[in-house]
Design a protein around this motif. Sequence first.
Motif, PDB file in Angstrom:
ATOM      1  N   ILE A   7       0.828  -1.257   0.197  1.00  0.00           N
ATOM      2  CA  ILE A   7       0.056   0.144   0.156  1.00  0.00           C
ATOM      3  C   ILE A   7       0.934   1.251   0.105  1.00  0.00           C
ATOM      4  N   GLY A   8       0.753   2.134  -0.926  1.00  0.00           N
ATOM      5  CA  GLY A   8       1.835   3.348  -1.258  1.00  0.00           C
ATOM      6  C   GLY A   8       2.506   3.115  -2.194  1.00  0.00           C
ATOM      7  N   ALA A   9       2.342   3.822  -3.534  1.00  0.00           N
ATOM      8  CA  ALA A   9       3.383   3.574  -4.502  1.00  0.00           C
ATOM      9  C   ALA A   9       4.186   4.773  -4.404  1.00  0.00           C
ATOM     10  N   VAL A  12       9.391   4.882  -1.881  1.00  0.00           N
ATOM     11  CA  VAL A  12       9.717   3.744  -1.356  1.00  0.00           C
ATOM     12  C   VAL A  12       8.994   2.358  -2.073  1.00  0.00           C
ATOM     13  N   VAL A  32      -0.469  -0.756  -4.660  1.00  0.00           N
ATOM     14  CA  VAL A  32      -1.521  -0.126  -4.841  1.00  0.00           C
ATOM     15  C   VAL A  32      -1.349   1.309  -4.246  1.00  0.00           C
ATOM     16  N   PHE A  35      -3.947   7.392  -4.987  1.00  0.00           N
ATOM     17  CA  PHE A  35      -3.624   8.539  -5.885  1.00  0.00           C
ATOM     18  C   PHE A  35      -3.525   7.880  -7.217  1.00  0.00           C
ATOM     19  N   SER A  85       3.473   1.151   3.133  1.00  0.00           N
ATOM     20  CA  SER A  85       4.375   2.264   2.755  1.00  0.00           C
ATOM     21  C   SER A  85       4.183   3.572   2.420  1.00  0.00           C
ATOM     22  N   VAL A  86       2.846   3.976   3.175  1.00  0.00           N
ATOM     23  CA  VAL A  86       2.388   5.108   2.930  1.00  0.00           C
ATOM     24  C   VAL A  86       2.959   6.236   3.726  1.00  0.00           C
ATOM     25  N   ASN A  87       2.875   7.467   3.251  1.00  0.00           N
ATOM     26  CA  ASN A  87       3.634   8.717   4.060  1.00  0.00           C
ATOM     27  C   ASN A  87       3.293   8.897   5.248  1.00  0.00           C
ATOM     28  N   ALA A 109      -4.987   3.253   6.469  1.00  0.00           N
ATOM     29  CA  ALA A 109      -4.710   1.806   5.729  1.00  0.00           C
ATOM     30  C   ALA A 109      -4.903   0.560   6.444  1.00  0.00           C
ATOM     31  N   SER A 127       6.933   2.016   6.200  1.00  0.00           N
ATOM     32  CA  SER A 127       6.958   3.423   6.460  1.00  0.00           C
ATOM     33  C   SER A 127       7.578   3.533   7.731  1.00  0.00           C
ATOM     34  N   GLU A 161      17.496   8.241  -1.671  1.00  0.00           N
ATOM     35  CA  GLU A 161      17.054   8.517  -3.122  1.00  0.00           C
ATOM     36  C   GLU A 161      18.415   8.873  -3.917  1.00  0.00           C
ATOM     37  N   SER A 271      13.011  14.101   2.626  1.00  0.00           N
ATOM     38  CA  SER A 271      11.606  14.090   3.310  1.00  0.00           C
ATOM     39  C   SER A 271      11.864  13.457   4.720  1.00  0.00           C
ATOM     40  N   CYS A 272      13.047  12.765   4.917  1.00  0.00           N
ATOM     41  CA  CYS A 272      13.325  12.047   6.185  1.00  0.00           C
ATOM     42  C   CYS A 272      14.140  12.717   7.269  1.00  0.00           C
TER      43      CYS A 272
HETATM   44  N1  LIG Z   1      11.600   8.619   0.464  1.00  0.00           N
HETATM   45  C1  LIG Z   1      12.737   7.858   1.107  1.00  0.00           C
HETATM   46  O1  LIG Z   1      13.734   7.975   0.673  1.00  0.00           O
HETATM   47  C2  LIG Z   1      12.372   7.187   2.400  1.00  0.00           C
HETATM   48  C3  LIG Z   1      13.323   5.971   2.601  1.00  0.00           C
HETATM   49  C4  LIG Z   1      12.935   5.297   3.699  1.00  0.00           C
HETATM   50  C5  LIG Z   1      11.922   5.395   4.497  1.00  0.00           C
HETATM   51  N2  LIG Z   1      10.853   6.065   4.108  1.00  0.00           N
HETATM   52  C6  LIG Z   1       9.458   6.140   4.628  1.00  0.00           C
HETATM   53  O2  LIG Z   1       8.744   5.606   3.967  1.00  0.00           O
HETATM   54  C7  LIG Z   1       7.265   5.976   3.795  1.00  0.00           C
HETATM   55  C8  LIG Z   1       6.758   6.302   2.470  1.00  0.00           C
HETATM   56  O3  LIG Z   1       7.782   7.452   1.906  1.00  0.00           O
HETATM   57  P1  LIG Z   1       7.684   7.902   0.644  1.00  0.00           P
HETATM   58  O4  LIG Z   1       8.803   8.770   0.477  1.00  0.00           O
HETATM   59  O5  LIG Z   1       7.645   6.595  -0.329  1.00  0.00           O
HETATM   60  O6  LIG Z   1       6.347   8.622   0.583  1.00  0.00           O
HETATM   61  P2  LIG Z   1       5.223   9.057  -0.640  1.00  0.00           P
HETATM   62  O7  LIG Z   1       4.688  10.384  -0.373  1.00  0.00           O
HETATM   63  O8  LIG Z   1       6.130   9.463  -2.060  1.00  0.00           O
HETATM   64  O9  LIG Z   1       4.291   7.509  -1.004  1.00  0.00           O
HETATM   65  C9  LIG Z   1       3.579   7.556   0.003  1.00  0.00           C
HETATM   66  C10 LIG Z   1       2.214   7.113  -0.908  1.00  0.00           C
HETATM   67  O10 LIG Z   1       1.201   6.638  -0.291  1.00  0.00           O
HETATM   68  C11 LIG Z   1       0.020   6.828  -0.706  1.00  0.00           C
HETATM   69  N3  LIG Z   1      -1.050   6.636   0.204  1.00  0.00           N
HETATM   70  C12 LIG Z   1      -1.321   7.507   1.231  1.00  0.00           C
HETATM   71  N4  LIG Z   1      -2.347   6.957   2.135  1.00  0.00           N
HETATM   72  C13 LIG Z   1      -2.918   5.630   1.279  1.00  0.00           C
HETATM   73  C14 LIG Z   1      -3.863   4.648   1.635  1.00  0.00           C
HETATM   74  N5  LIG Z   1      -4.681   4.890   2.774  1.00  0.00           N
HETATM   75  N6  LIG Z   1      -3.973   3.626   0.876  1.00  0.00           N
HETATM   76  C15 LIG Z   1      -3.274   3.738  -0.631  1.00  0.00           C
HETATM   77  N7  LIG Z   1      -2.201   4.642  -0.678  1.00  0.00           N
HETATM   78  C16 LIG Z   1      -1.880   5.495   0.330  1.00  0.00           C
HETATM   79  C17 LIG Z   1       0.133   8.223  -1.262  1.00  0.00           C
HETATM   80  O11 LIG Z   1      -1.061   8.511  -2.180  1.00  0.00           O
HETATM   81  C18 LIG Z   1       1.547   8.063  -1.805  1.00  0.00           C
HETATM   82  O12 LIG Z   1       1.423   7.933  -3.144  1.00  0.00           O
HETATM   83  C19 LIG Z   1       7.682   7.146   4.862  1.00  0.00           C
HETATM   84  O13 LIG Z   1       7.265   6.880   6.072  1.00  0.00           O
HETATM   85  C20 LIG Z   1       8.996   7.646   4.936  1.00  0.00           C
HETATM   86  O14 LIG Z   1       9.470   8.159   6.151  1.00  0.00           O
HETATM   87  C21 LIG Z   1      10.941   6.848   2.933  1.00  0.00           C
END
Ligand SMILES: NC(=O)c1ccc[n+]([C@@H]2O[C@H](COP(=O)([O-])OP(=O)(O)OC[C@H]3O[C@@H](n4cnc5c(N)ncnc54)[C@H](O)[C@@H]3O)[C@@H](O)[C@H]2O)c1
Length: 480
Positions: A7-9, A12, A32, A35, A85-87, A109, A127, A161, A271-272
């Motif tokens: 969950i969360g595309a 990550v 999935v 958005f 893997s939602v935000n 979620a 996440s 990233e 973002s982290c």
């Molecule tokens: N970006 C990084 O480099 C990184 C690295 C390690 C950990 N993280 C952690 O991983 C998590 C995700 O980070 P990200 O950068 O991928 O975030 P992101 O915002 O790029 O992606 C999160 C996705 O989750 C979706 N989402 C939210 N609620 C939802 C739901 N109920 N059902 C389905 N989809 C839903 C959003 O629409 C979004 O597309 C965060 O907790 C972050 O701290 C991020």
Amino acid sequence: MVKICCIGAGYVGGPTMAVIALKCPKIEVVVVDIFEPRIIAWNSDQLPIYEPGLDDVVKQCRGKNLFFSKDVEKHVAEADIVFVSVNTPTKTQGLGAGKAADLTYWESAARMIADVSKSDKIVVEKSTVPVKTAEAIEKILTHNSKGINFQILSNPEFLAEGTAIQDLFKPDRVLIGGRETPEGQKAIQALKDVYAHWVPAERIICTNLWSAELSKLAANAFLAQRISSVNAMSALCEATGADVSQVSHAIGKDTRIGPKFLNASVGFGGSCFQKDILNLVYICECNGLTEVANYWKQVVQVNEYQKTRFVNRVVSSMFNTVSGKKIAILGFAFKKDTGDTRETPAIGVCRGLLGDKAILSIYDPQVPQEQIQRDLSMHKSELDKPPHLRPVSAIAIEQVTCVRDAYEATKGAHGICVLTEWDEFKTLDYQKIYNDMQKPAFVFDGRNVMDVDKLRQIGFIVYSIGKPLDAWLKDMPAVA
Ligand SMILES: NC(=O)c1ccc[n+]([C@@H]2O[C@H](COP(=O)([O-])OP(=O)(O)OC[C@H]3O[C@@H](n4cnc5c(N)ncnc54)[C@H](O)[C@@H]3O)[C@@H](O)[C@H]2O)c1
Ligand SMILES: O=c1ccn([C@@H]2O[C@H](COP(=O)(O)OP(=O)(O)O[C@H]3O[C@H](CO)[C@@H](O)[C@H](O)[C@H]3O)[C@@H](O)[C@H]2O)c(=O)[nH]1
């Protein structure tokens, strides 16, 4: 066939699941998201994120055992393992605003998983979450479980990233935390079996749930702390004539310190780091650990100081005003090889310069104009929201133009600020750029990537973070 649903595309979910699909051809992986434009992009030739090597991985398995879908409930219901893997942005309102993690997306979620599940599942926290989140999630799942067995695991992600694919192919470690019960251990083993397809056994670390959750916050706090430490040193270097790169090199040779993450910069972004340290600070405060909270808070404060110090240098060098002056901004992303601008130091620097009425001409090879305009005009609390919850139109800032190359950005400018270390900035024709600029012409290198001697020979006045100052800059001290 084992079925995984993520969950969360996002940054990550997309890359991690693509790599799992590539390395485990017998596992079906569906990513999935609610958005829809993101899902459409994942299914197209123009992926929603820029990440070296990602296109290749996706092309090899999409449509075979890797799928992207907006049909969230269907795929969650069918999965054996559900990654979440939602935000988890910083809360902007209410209790803990400005520090605590906003778990709204996580909670919704979890409720949805409880609602749609008809078979036992392993639910994996991907996440980054506060310590003890697994306990809260367990409560949501078990209170609504209709007799279904859920095992919660913490499997935080450590990819950075810009290097996500190589980090996922060869991780320093994979961390899995679970309950110390037989069922918990069985769930850990099931996830271990997935990673064992390509990660050596000694790199898969298993812990209890709380250690895994806290280790993620601790790792980011330690990494960011190194950057704030070296950035704090950079201010002292400028004041004393020491050179921060020489200091970093000298201390990094000590094997106990090591050479990585010692590059002085205009500040860390992404973002982290800030979000996770603030989250750690909040957890410390909630546990009555004021001194520990203050210690980590200082890492973020030094980062803010570094951005302010940079802006002050620019303004003070240019006769204490940049009003009406064109300043070229080279690089807007928070680091090279990504188009991500979340918490990029460029936002703070640009806003600082706009506050002094500068005219900005911005060039970044991966960040589109609309994104830059949105970042500079939106309130921070709006930027923390996922794209589909942000206001549709952002007011364009009149003093900002975004251009398609560095030569256009620098033409007629008084100064250049290098804010992202894109490789292409090292090989520009700086003689041509100098000829086309106002004089005196300034370069402010926020990433220490410029050939300073060469630029000075051409005639530029150059500021590099933490390096001995030009005579010109010494006469114009910046007040931080
Ligand atoms: N970006 C990084 O480099 C990184 C690295 C390690 C950990 N993280 C952690 O991983 C998590 C995700 O980070 P990200 O950068 O991928 O975030 P992101 O915002 O790029 O992606 C999160 C996705 O989750 C979706 N989402 C939210 N609620 C939802 C739901 N109920 N059902 C389905 N989809 C839903 C959003 O629409 C979004 O597309 C965060 O907790 C972050 O701290 C991020
Ligand atoms: O010596 C250095 C190293 C990095 N940076 C800056 O620090 C920020 C973060 O960089 P980096 O850590 O490489 O990128 P992220 O994608 O933010 O990755 C961090 O945050 C992720 C999200 O939690 C973790 O998974 C990663 O392990 C962790 O490195 C960027 O602005 C860099 O320019 C410096 O200023 N100096």
